[in-house]
Write an enzyme that holds these catalytic residues in place. Structure first.
Site, short mmCIF file in Angstrom:
data_model
loop_
_atom_site.label_atom_id
_atom_site.label_comp_id
_atom_site.label_asym_id
_atom_site.label_seq_id
_atom_site.Cartn_x
_atom_site.Cartn_y
_atom_site.Cartn_z
N THR A 1 2.52 13.05 -2.39
CA THR A 1 2.94 12.49 -3.56
C THR A 1 2.65 10.86 -3.71
O THR A 1 1.85 10.46 -2.78
CB THR A 1 4.38 12.48 -3.74
OG1 THR A 1 4.82 11.98 -2.57
CG2 THR A 1 4.70 14.30 -3.71
N TYR A 2 2.98 10.29 -4.75
CA TYR A 2 2.28 8.94 -4.81
C TYR A 2 2.92 7.80 -3.79
O TYR A 2 3.90 7.89 -3.30
CB TYR A 2 3.36 8.34 -6.17
CG TYR A 2 2.77 7.06 -6.71
CD1 TYR A 2 1.29 6.71 -7.22
CD2 TYR A 2 3.59 6.09 -6.57
CE1 TYR A 2 1.26 5.66 -7.67
CE2 TYR A 2 3.22 4.70 -6.95
CZ TYR A 2 1.91 4.60 -7.47
OH TYR A 2 1.36 3.07 -8.13
#
Length: 328
Positions: A150-151
């Site tokens: 994820t980010y």
């Protein structure tokens, strides 16, 4: 509600002008070369310079401790600067009886560490893998662009409530991708990593379901190492607590105090996942202490002197620098 944020931003802006622009021009003119001065840059440089100066000026000094061998364990005295003082204590204790003024055994529980945000990931990657903060960010950004994590640019170490239902399957898939010898399955205590109040723009860094489609052999070494670090932390963060018994025994002998500490693991819990994986600092080896009651007397079977030397401060690394309290 936002006045304080405005005032903080105004303070930074004025400091950049007063310190950054003016001082940079001043020192560059004085010394005939470009010397950048800033409200963050210069104190950071000062900390590094002061640490190097302390290391250069450091002079190692010897110290001495006396270790007593009693029934089933050893106990150490405080440090002595003079060997003669340690020798006098060793002679006074050898073959004598030592009293036990204190003997405590407490059962303790250690919660698993939280999920990674960018800073904690960079810290662990530097300590475990030797990567710089920039390398870790670059590898994680590449993994994000490949939809494997994820980010990365997040300051949160928790997930939101709507993600709780997908955690069991994600943890199972992650563990199957990076199994740990001797561990068959991973419990999923989702509540430990769910907290809406501690998630701002982006939640913690975790692997995605694209993991099961990934050909790990095609990933560069650095990216694979970071991916394994993130995956292992997900499994650790939802694991059971680590339970252990801590024992402390104090002895009186020869007019001096001696102490011994021991640790007995009751349940590995989440630490079973990091015994052969270096993503978390391993415990220092501690002796297992026998059951001893306060007020007891123990025979000193032997006494010896251990010599050591004081060590200089450590050079700054990404880990040590980030943990300095002066930043707070």
């Amino acid at each position: 509600e936002y006045d304080a944020l405005y005032e903080a931003a105004l303070c930074r802006e004025r400091a950049d002008w007063i310190v950054g622009i003016n001082a940079t021009r001043l020192f560059s003119t004085l010394y005939g070369q470009t010397l950048n001065v800033g409200r963050v840059m210069t104190p950071t440089l000062a900390m590094a310079v002061m640490r190097e100066a302390a290391i250069s000026a450091f002079k190692s000094e010897p110290f001495y401790t006396v270790q007593l061998a009693v029934d089933g364990f050893t106990a150490s005295s405080e440090r002595f600067k003079k060997q003669s003082e340690a020798e006098a204590l060793r002679t006074a204790c050898n073959g004598q009886m030592a009293k036990v003024p204190k003997a405590e055994r407490k059962e303790k529980s250690e919660k698993p560490p939280a999920l990674y945000d960018l800073t904690s990931l960079q810290r662990d990657a530097n300590r475990v893998l030797g990567y710089t903060a920039q390398q870790t960010l670059d590898y994680t950004q590449n993994l994000y662009e490949k939809k494997l994590v994820t980010y990365p640019r997040t300051d949160s170490r928790y997930l939101t409530e709507d993600m709780a239902s997908m955690l069991p399957e994600l943890v199972r898939m992650t563990f199957n991708s990076f199994p740990v010898d001797g561990v068959e399955n991973v419990p999923v205590n989702a509540k430990q990593v769910i907290n809406n109040k501690k998630v701002t723009d982006h939640h913690a860094i975790i692997p995605t379901k694209e993991l099961q489609k990934c050909n790990f052999a095609e990933l560069p070494k650095g990216e694979l190492a970071i991916l394994q670090l993130i995956s292992n932390r997900l499994c650790v963060a939802v694991g059971d607590p680590h339970r252990y018994a801590e024992t402390v025994i104090e002895l009186d002998c020869g007019g001096a105090k001696f102490s011994a500490k021991g640790k007995t693991v009751l349940e590995d819990g989440w630490k079973a996942l990091v015994k052969k994986n270096r993503s978390t600092k391993s415990d220092e080896k501690e002796q297992e202490l026998p059951s001893v009651s306060s007020g007891a007397e123990l025979k000193v079977n032997g006494a010896e002197i251990k010599e050591g030397k004081t060590t200089p401060p450590k050079h700054f690394t990404d880990v040590i620098f980030c943990e300095r309290k002066e930043w707070i």
